[in-house]
Design a protein around this motif. Structure first.
Motif, mmCIF file in Angstrom:
data_model
loop_
_atom_site.group_PDB
_atom_site.id
_atom_site.type_symbol
_atom_site.label_atom_id
_atom_site.label_comp_id
_atom_site.label_asym_id
_atom_site.label_seq_id
_atom_site.Cartn_x
_atom_site.Cartn_y
_atom_site.Cartn_z
ATOM 1 N N UNK A 1 0.857 -1.262 -0.016
ATOM 2 C CA UNK A 1 0.165 0.096 0.106
ATOM 3 C C UNK A 1 0.895 1.177 -0.008
ATOM 4 N N UNK A 2 1.932 1.218 0.869
ATOM 5 C CA UNK A 2 2.840 2.428 0.816
ATOM 6 C C UNK A 2 3.367 2.763 -0.570
ATOM 7 N N UNK A 3 3.683 1.599 -1.143
ATOM 8 C CA UNK A 3 4.271 1.864 -2.758
ATOM 9 C C UNK A 3 3.429 2.402 -3.484
ATOM 10 N N UNK A 4 2.024 1.971 -3.443
ATOM 11 C CA UNK A 4 0.928 2.300 -4.414
ATOM 12 C C UNK A 4 0.496 3.686 -4.179
ATOM 13 N N UNK A 5 0.431 4.081 -2.819
ATOM 14 C CA UNK A 5 0.182 5.354 -2.465
ATOM 15 C C UNK A 5 0.976 6.419 -3.071
ATOM 16 N N UNK A 6 2.400 6.265 -2.690
ATOM 17 C CA UNK A 6 3.619 7.360 -3.113
ATOM 18 C C UNK A 6 3.526 7.204 -4.484
ATOM 19 N N UNK A 7 3.681 6.106 -5.331
ATOM 20 C CA UNK A 7 3.740 6.004 -6.633
ATOM 21 C C UNK A 7 2.430 6.857 -7.372
ATOM 22 N N UNK A 8 1.308 6.686 -6.896
ATOM 23 C CA UNK A 8 0.255 7.257 -7.162
ATOM 24 C C UNK A 8 0.203 8.780 -7.078
ATOM 25 N N UNK A 9 0.611 9.152 -5.911
ATOM 26 C CA UNK A 9 0.720 10.532 -5.670
ATOM 27 C C UNK A 9 1.744 11.202 -6.684
ATOM 28 N N UNK A 10 2.934 10.741 -6.628
ATOM 29 C CA UNK A 10 3.930 11.492 -7.524
ATOM 30 C C UNK A 10 3.643 11.457 -9.191
ATOM 31 N N UNK B 1 2.020 3.823 -13.305
ATOM 32 C CA UNK B 1 0.879 4.672 -13.006
ATOM 33 C C UNK B 1 0.545 5.845 -14.018
ATOM 34 N N UNK B 2 1.776 6.389 -14.322
ATOM 35 C CA UNK B 2 1.838 7.697 -14.989
ATOM 36 C C UNK B 2 1.268 7.278 -16.397
#
Lengths: 279, 289
Positions: free
Chosen positions: B80-89, B170-171
């Motif tokens: 979840x942390x990786x998903x969260x940060x990756x999506x955010x950036x 994600x980008x």
């Protein structure tokens, strides 16, 4: 109204830049620390309170990493292994991928399934039997053992097949009319069309084998048969707290891939992103 | 050219990959299952069939349950942390701003960095007395040798290494969302957050699903950073030891390859279950057109 909106945009862009810059700094800290520490003395590196910059930066730690360990061997082994684990899988995979994508032959589905089914198995599952095989062939603790199990790559085959599937039929038909056999069609017509996919796979294979740790660790233990990855792990026990020498070694291990990355960053990023989308 | 000789060419062209796969991958996978039902002696010279004995021992082994818990605990924090940060950036980078490719390169840099080298510098950064992280935070924590913090250290290193790659995925997903949808929302007067919540997020779910599956499979196989960051003699090892680390230890340090084989076969089953569950649950949250 329009002016307001533009000003608002500029303000929000500024905030975005600030957040991204802060995050970039965090991402880069380990690299900066690696380089800075490699230029310090042991005392400086373990000084309290922390001092960030070396007072007399010098490269002696780099020389020490080479002198006191088999660093030159690690390099040669890693380069050679990466080469073997790139060239052969790419050649074999592209041939198989072409055949699976463009030729209908009896047993195609089952053979394809046999090859790609191993992609679902976690790597460690393979290691013990591969080790036993290497030991049966007398290859434990040889450089050959580092690459021989990776002569073929189901993953690369799967990726390239997706590419060959996307090519239109007409060119191929023209080649067949000209009397090309399937291998000639593959070699002279189809292969040049998937060049960008081949480059992506070359980059991925190089990166994987350069950075791989577990298999080299399992299969080889004598100092002159290690790769940079497994060699660094043994440097830790040799220089336990001589952080500057360790950091010099670490930096020398990562620099080739980082240089490659900067030279080909667009292809690198596309290649890896692409592979994940298809994988 | 007749179809028979086309067949022959096809077989010739797949032969190296097929033979190599069967010899180096398929056969080992099957042999690994067989090994887990044996008890080997004299470095594998003498084998006895012991049936499920290795698995029985495994299920009675407290350490195994602890290792399984550690592995899942790592995955539950890391994914979840990786998903969260990756999506955010990725969302930030999806705005039309200058210097986009520079940020992309910087975020991706950890991905091309050898895990062994990265782990070594993190050891230095995490050091209690002269580490940069304690210096920055003004703390005095033994990040990698305190059982309470070692797992967090692993998660930090893991997320740092994984953001760039997943952010790119994600980008790419974001850039596939049609502009027209946002324009329609703007006419309706939707604000940024609502646009994200009702347009971006649903259309991104197929990408997020794929990313989650890949991240999960990777997370359950954590080994490198434990081996390098925590090390063999660290008192915090039991608190972070993963299934793959235990496999390595049993198979190649204690030379109990049968027990090691049982451990990785369990890992295989866990991976199949986790992936199966995710495919089963995707109907609940993944939006396909």
């Amino acid at each position: 109204m329009a002016n307001n909106q533009r000003a608002g945009h500029r303000r929000s862009n500024l905030i975005i830049h600030m957040v991204l810059t802060a995050a970039s700094i965090v991402m880069i800290i380990p690299f900066a620390w690696m380089i800075l520490t490699s230029l310090k003395t042991v005392t400086e590196a373990t000084q309290i309170p922390v001092n960030i910059f070396p007072s007399h930066p010098n490269l002696s730690n780099y020389a020490k990493a080479f002198e006191k360990s088999d660093f030159a061997h690690y390099y040669v082994n890693t380069v050679f292994t990466a080469f073997m684990k790139t060239v052969f899988p790419v050649i074999f995979s592209s041939m198989a991928a072409f055949a699976f994508a463009r030729i209908r032959f009896p047993g195609r589905t089952i053979l394809f399934f046999i090859i790609i089914s191993v992609m679902m198995v976690p790597n460690p599952v393979f290691y013990t039997p591969q080790y036993l095989l290497m030991s049966k062939w007398g290859l434990v603790n040889t450089v050959t053992a580092l690459w021989i199990c990776s002569l073929v790559s189901p993953f690369a085959m799967f990726m390239l097949r997706q590419f060959f599937l996307g090519i239109s039929k007409e060119l191929e038909e023209a080649a067949i009319l000209d009397g090309c056999n399937p291998f000639q069609t593959f070699r002279y017509i189809m292969l040049p069309l998937v060049k960008s996919a081949l480059v992506a796979i070359v980059i991925i294979q190089l990166l994987w084998s350069w950075n791989e740790l577990q298999w080299p660790l399992i299969i080889n233990s004598s100092p002159d048969k290690l790769t940079l990855s497994s060699g660094l792990a043994t440097l830790v026990s040799m220089f336990s707290t001589n952080y500057p020498v360790l950091m010099a070694g670490a930096f020398m291990a990562v620099i080739p891939m980082i240089v490659l990355f900067f030279l080909f960053q667009k292809r690198f990023i596309e290649g890896v992103a692409f592979s994940a989308h298809k994988g | 050219m007749n179809s028979r000789s086309r067949y022959v060419w096809a077989y010739i062209m797949i032969a190296p990959t097929l033979l190599g796969t069967v010899l180096f991958w398929t056969w080992p996978a099957i042999y690994s299952i067989y090994l887990s039902f044996l008890k080997s002696e004299n470095f594998g010279m003498v084998n006895h069939w012991v049936g499920l004995a290795n698995y029985e021992r495994l299920f009675k082994d407290k350490e195994f349950w602890q290792n399984l818990r550690n592995t899942l605990y790592y995955a539950v924090m890391f994914v979840p942390l990786t998903l969260l940060f990756s999506t955010f950036f990725a969302v930030l980078l999806n705005a039309k701003i200058r210097g986009l490719s520079a940020y992309r390169v910087i975020f991706f840099l950890p991905q091309v960095t050898m895990p062994a080298a990265a782990a070594m510098v993190w050891v230095v950064l995490f050091a209690r007395d002269y580490g940069f992280i304690n210096y920055l935070l003004g703390t005095h924590v033994a990040w990698i040798s305190d059982t309470r913090f070692a797992m967090f250290a692993l998660v930090i290193v893991g997320v740092w290494g994984a953001i760039g790659f997943n952010m790119l995925l994600i980008l790419a997903g974001l850039q596939g969302i049609p502009r027209a949808l946002y324009e329609a929302a703007e006419i309706d007067g939707a604000v940024r957050f609502r646009k994200f919540r009702y347009i971006t997020l649903p259309l991104l779910t197929p990408t997020l699903f794929f990313t989650t599956v890949v991240l999960m499979i990777g997370a359950t196989q954590i080994f490198d950073s434990i081996y390098l960051l925590i090390g063999k003699t660290n008192v915090a090892l039991p608190a972070v030891r993963s299934l793959v680390y235990a496999y390595y230890q049993n198979s190649f340090v204690y030379y109990d390859q049968n027990y090691g084989a049982a451990i990785v076969n369990i890992l295989l089953v866990i991976n199949l279950i986790l992936t199966g569950l995710q495919f089963a649950f995707q109907k609940k949250w993944v939006v396909y057109d």
